[in-house]
Design a protein around this motif. Sequence first.
Motif, mmCIF file in Angstrom:
data_model
loop_
_atom_site.group_PDB
_atom_site.id
_atom_site.type_symbol
_atom_site.label_atom_id
_atom_site.label_comp_id
_atom_site.label_asym_id
_atom_site.label_seq_id
_atom_site.Cartn_x
_atom_site.Cartn_y
_atom_site.Cartn_z
ATOM 1 N N GLU A 140 41.951 96.228 55.134
ATOM 2 C CA GLU A 140 40.939 95.724 54.196
ATOM 3 C C GLU A 140 41.317 94.340 53.689
ATOM 4 O O GLU A 140 40.468 93.461 53.525
ATOM 5 C CB GLU A 140 40.806 96.671 52.996
ATOM 6 C CG GLU A 140 39.990 97.902 53.305
ATOM 7 C CD GLU A 140 39.874 98.828 52.097
ATOM 8 O OE1 GLU A 140 40.320 98.447 50.992
ATOM 9 O OE2 GLU A 140 39.335 99.933 52.271
ATOM 10 N N LYS A 196 39.041 90.906 54.109
ATOM 11 C CA LYS A 196 38.294 90.831 52.849
ATOM 12 C C LYS A 196 37.268 89.699 52.810
ATOM 13 O O LYS A 196 36.293 89.792 52.093
ATOM 14 C CB LYS A 196 39.247 90.766 51.658
ATOM 15 C CG LYS A 196 40.134 89.556 51.585
ATOM 16 C CD LYS A 196 40.984 89.646 50.306
ATOM 17 C CE LYS A 196 41.849 88.433 50.108
ATOM 18 N NZ LYS A 196 43.049 88.422 50.958
ATOM 19 N N ALA A 224 34.699 90.449 56.360
ATOM 20 C CA ALA A 224 33.792 91.596 56.218
ATOM 21 C C ALA A 224 33.864 92.084 54.768
ATOM 22 O O ALA A 224 34.456 93.116 54.488
ATOM 23 C CB ALA A 224 34.189 92.701 57.186
ATOM 24 N N GLY A 235 33.666 93.733 51.294
ATOM 25 C CA GLY A 235 33.228 95.058 50.856
ATOM 26 C C GLY A 235 33.607 96.163 51.817
ATOM 27 O O GLY A 235 33.334 97.330 51.566
ATOM 28 N N LEU A 236 34.249 95.821 52.925
ATOM 29 C CA LEU A 236 34.643 96.860 53.889
ATOM 30 C C LEU A 236 35.612 97.845 53.236
ATOM 31 O O LEU A 236 36.551 97.439 52.565
ATOM 32 C CB LEU A 236 35.288 96.191 55.101
ATOM 33 C CG LEU A 236 35.737 97.095 56.253
ATOM 34 C CD1 LEU A 236 35.607 96.338 57.564
ATOM 35 C CD2 LEU A 236 37.150 97.606 56.107
ATOM 36 N N GLU A 237 35.315 99.114 53.404
ATOM 37 C CA GLU A 237 36.192 100.145 52.850
ATOM 38 C C GLU A 237 36.603 101.115 53.953
ATOM 39 O O GLU A 237 35.753 101.601 54.687
ATOM 40 C CB GLU A 237 35.480 100.941 51.748
ATOM 41 C CG GLU A 237 35.276 100.152 50.480
ATOM 42 C CD GLU A 237 34.641 100.990 49.383
ATOM 43 O OE1 GLU A 237 34.487 102.226 49.571
ATOM 44 O OE2 GLU A 237 34.287 100.402 48.346
ATOM 45 N N GLU A 248 29.079 96.878 59.797
ATOM 46 C CA GLU A 248 28.347 97.394 58.646
ATOM 47 C C GLU A 248 28.565 96.479 57.433
ATOM 48 O O GLU A 248 27.631 96.119 56.727
ATOM 49 C CB GLU A 248 28.860 98.805 58.353
ATOM 50 C CG GLU A 248 28.121 99.566 57.295
ATOM 51 C CD GLU A 248 28.902 100.822 56.874
ATOM 52 O OE1 GLU A 248 28.556 101.390 55.842
ATOM 53 O OE2 GLU A 248 29.869 101.199 57.589
ATOM 54 N N ALA A 249 29.820 96.093 57.220
ATOM 55 C CA ALA A 249 30.120 95.258 56.056
ATOM 56 C C ALA A 249 29.488 93.881 56.194
ATOM 57 O O ALA A 249 28.953 93.338 55.235
ATOM 58 C CB ALA A 249 31.635 95.135 55.881
ATOM 59 N N ARG A 250 29.522 93.333 57.411
ATOM 60 C CA ARG A 250 28.951 92.000 57.603
ATOM 61 C C ARG A 250 27.441 92.023 57.484
ATOM 62 O O ARG A 250 26.815 91.019 57.166
ATOM 63 C CB ARG A 250 29.393 91.424 58.947
ATOM 64 C CG ARG A 250 30.829 90.914 58.889
ATOM 65 C CD ARG A 250 31.332 90.432 60.223
ATOM 66 N NE ARG A 250 30.681 89.221 60.708
ATOM 67 C CZ ARG A 250 30.986 87.991 60.308
ATOM 68 N NH1 ARG A 250 31.917 87.806 59.400
ATOM 69 N NH2 ARG A 250 30.365 86.947 60.809
ATOM 70 N N GLY A 275 28.412 97.463 53.496
ATOM 71 C CA GLY A 275 29.714 97.974 53.096
ATOM 72 C C GLY A 275 29.943 98.009 51.597
ATOM 73 O O GLY A 275 30.903 98.565 51.119
ATOM 74 N N GLU A 276 29.013 97.413 50.825
ATOM 75 C CA GLU A 276 29.245 97.284 49.395
ATOM 76 C C GLU A 276 28.800 98.517 48.621
ATOM 77 O O GLU A 276 29.073 98.646 47.443
ATOM 78 C CB GLU A 276 28.485 96.064 48.853
ATOM 79 C CG GLU A 276 28.699 94.827 49.693
ATOM 80 C CD GLU A 276 29.331 93.709 48.895
ATOM 81 O OE1 GLU A 276 29.881 93.991 47.834
ATOM 82 O OE2 GLU A 276 29.270 92.557 49.354
#
Lengths: 327, 808
Positions: free
Chosen positions: B770, B774, B777, B779-781, B798-800, B804-805
């Motif tokens: 992560e 950061k 991407a 918000g990537l978890e 997904e985050a991009r 992801g947020e």
Amino acid sequence: MLRLHPYIYHRPADLDAALELLDRHAGDVLPIAGGTDLVPNMKHKLFTPGHLVALSRLDELKGIEVVDQRLRVGAAESLHAISGHPAILEHVPALATACSEVSSPQLRRMGTIGGNICLDTRCTYYNQTLFWRKALGYCLKKDGEICHVVPGGTRCVAAHSADTPPVLMSLDASVEIAGTAGVRTLPVSNLFTSDGIWNRRMESNEVLVAVHIPLPEPGLRMSFQKLRPRASIDFPLLNLAVAARMDDEGLVTELRMAMSALGSYPRRVGKVEEAAVGNPLTPSVIDAVAEQAFRQCHPLENIIVDTDWRRAMVPVLVRRALKEIAA
Amino acid sequence: MSSRYFGARIRRNEDEALLTGRATFVDDVQLPGTLHAAFVRSDLAHGLLRGVDAAAALERPGVMGVFTAADLGEYWQPGPLLVPPAPIEGLTFHARTQVPLAREKVRHVGEPIAVVVAESRYVAEDAVEDVIVDLEPLEAVADVRAALAEGAPVIHEDLGSNLAAHAVQTKGDYDAARATADLVLGRDFTYDRGVSAAMENRGVLAQWDERSAQLTVWDTTQAPIPIRNGLASMLGLSESQVRVVAPFIGGGFGPKIMMFYPDEVLLPWISMRLDRPVKWIEDRFENFFSTTQERGQLHEAEIALSSDGRILGVKDVFVHDTGAYDPYGLTLPINTQCTLLGPYDVPNYYSEFRVAFTNRPIVTPIRGAGRQQGVFIMERLLDLGARELGLDRAEIRRRNFLSPDAFPHDHEILFQDFAPLVYDSGDYEPALDKAIELIGYEPEGPVQSEPGGASPAEDGGEGTDGEDGEGSSRRKRLRGTGIVSYIEGTGIGPYEGARVRVEASGKVCLVTGVGTQGQGHFTSFAQIVADQLGVGVTDVRVVTGDTREFHWGTGTFASRGAVVAGNACHAAAVAVREKILRKASEILEVAEEDLMLTEGVVRVQGVPDLSIGLGELALRSNPLRGAVEPGTEPGLEATSYFGPRRGATASGVHAMVVSVDPETAMVEIERYVVVHDCGTVINPLIVEGQIHGGVAHGIGNAFYEELDCDSEGQLHNASFMDYLLPTATDVPPIRTAHIETPSPLNPLGIKGVGEAGAIPVAALFAQAVEDALKEWAPGLEVRDIPLSPNRLFALIEEARAGGGEEGA
């Protein structure tokens, strides 16, 4: 315990004797060289021939040498020997790279380039024990009538998983094949068909003797890229070979690209020349080529790993190969 | 007494035999006339067993017998419940343990239905294929969530559902804490299961000798004495008629402490019946079904934090997959529940779990044993909480550490050994500081590969790009740092014993009841004894894992060998030392205080000529003739036992730097640091080896190993071609540092370390990845383990795309 079935192991003295044995036992015989793929497959009862004919000690299948502007590589040369051979490194470094990225050091010392070219196709539903395949009800490729990858499918889509054929295709290489009727040569690009059950235009009693690679013309650059989860051992999830010729001004005059581990045969990626030839390898040209490749490649669920990622990696590998060539 | 070996970095006594291939493993034991067993296994995950027709198999030449559940008669009994549930208030628990051979029903793929015995394994395997099994398929349930859903197929019908257990443990008042929190953060997490992948699979060789009425069993077990006791009881023999030998074993990791496996029950019985030795060696394919597995859990977790990052409370509700049976009771979910609290002061805690039966192989502890999951949940909650509060990741941990004066610290819940969860000792900040120093962690962010900022370049031409090793093409590699903490309850009771004897040669024989699977017992136990007796470490011959040599004990598990057996060795050696000095004092007519014991000789201080060797003393302690005073014992020998009141709490901090290729989602570990506290260290070399192995194990769990099981309970990757273990290319060099807070619970101050390396790796991986991504991407978890390049790729996409947020 996974065990081998009973078979007779023949070690012929020369190629003619090997061909004679293959002919005599037709239908119940397989050639064996390094055995790195065949032996596990026999333990899985994917092949149960009554006879094996050993090829790895045949002189006719040995040697790496430059003859008449061609590089001749004997089919029984090990992947290890090829990956470190001066002539290979000098003329066709992408082939050295591809050989060096097959499996592990031990298997590269046993495995041969002939075996790599003739590697059986692989599939999640096929490379399994008899116990497992029986529970599933078998599949199209072996003992069954249905495909578990493509529901309702009538054609086997097991994945071609060898690393050297794309490189050989990008270099316009051909293979020398011997049979009882004589010797013939075939461009590697024409060697494979889309039938996952038997994807080579070779009869079961024929032997792949050598690979012939035309010495690259000046200005030809090449790259091999492989996607795999770990840095060793793994079969490719995707692989790509690119050969490009550039003129003195850096303009592309020729571009050949081949890719595998998507379907049941390695394939030339077409139409990429249109985007590249006559242009320098600028980022936008590279992106256009990558996009063209992406549109043509559709991985199937024949390997455990997700198809989405594998497909998304097509343009990534293309860009990397072209950047390497442009550099 | 000066310590010469304890704490010294010395090479292992056992390595010569192991490295030259001369060590004896179960399959190396070759007895004349041995028969070989092979199992007929279920190829369905759930089915009714209508019948077994072995007629064709029995006709095959070389087949000596085919046995089914019906043939076992009274001998057919479900296995023991190894660990009864801890006395948690309001607990629901249903024990359903594995059976020797399936009767009426099969509950997972690979469950044995019949065993074939033949003159060779080849014949036995051929005969397995001759056996016709009539199985009526039942709908299977392989997914733990589906198993608890309304209308799911019921695996143990008499229970009416697949609920194996339900328990709640609480501390303080979570809801009240939540109401006062500045930040409440909740997420769902998944931790999937894998195999232990020991290099040596399991194996059993049983030999009944009719003439001497003796049964000898060579077994890859981690618990030879309990196996001996159980077999004697089941077979109606005296314990003195049964000898179980656990020779060198190529890795235990927990599944080999499970008992009784069907083969362990069946082979001795068959050997007695046929009066021939019978051997079975598990193959790798079988290992994916017939040896136990671990780690499948689904968590819904929530943390309540104050604005300065203090933990006000944690709530965790999870489901644990126990597979088709639950012989290990609640050990795993309780370990998860307890280990989640970590090195932190958590004033309010609500933890609730359900255990579900599924149509998958049995789940019992694997190295880490439920702790991985707990650490993953807590560390993830802290990471996400820190992110939300704008706090540094190391700082949020520092603020919540238990202070060094907080020990013993009572967490007010029960641990797996039924004792209250009380930490004995610890000091967590120095470990964090040391790890920060060694990894080069900077509180503001990750270490940078090059100056020039952290924003990844679209074109690979600038920014944080590293240089690709091959060729000149430049590739983006984003670096990230991770740093996580964990504790590990180790060294639980009940007890172990050891016997130390000085022989007439002057050499020492040390016997203990535990078995050994590569931990270095032949060296670390020898070090403890050598120091007491003033002999060389190679002069101590260590015997483990043979019930004929030592009668009492439990086994090697739960990071307890060094703690429990080690202290028993120490106590026995101290007792022998006393005997040596007493005897020497008599013979030399010198006060004990004036004697020194070095280099195998008792000397008189200041009188160089007056001395007696240990061998001579041993001889004189065991006279052939003459009167011996009443009340004395012959020889220089003592047997001692050690049982700790409760477990010792080891701890550590792991840190690593990864570089992620943002385009392919391939992750490379560039550096790895472990700072750990296992109390006093017997041998740093062995401790580091344990940690290295554990980290490799953890890397596999975090990024490579995944059992690809379909909804029918069929495994798609039961081979090492497709079940990916980390290789030498995937495991980085590991730098270690030791912090020592001795345990007050045992004289040597030892805490366990066998599992430590494996425990926090997934949590660390998640944080480091992560961190690396950061900005690429946002918000990537990472909430699911194992991660893999393709899963990480999906998370990046997904985050991009902005997805992801939203959290869970």
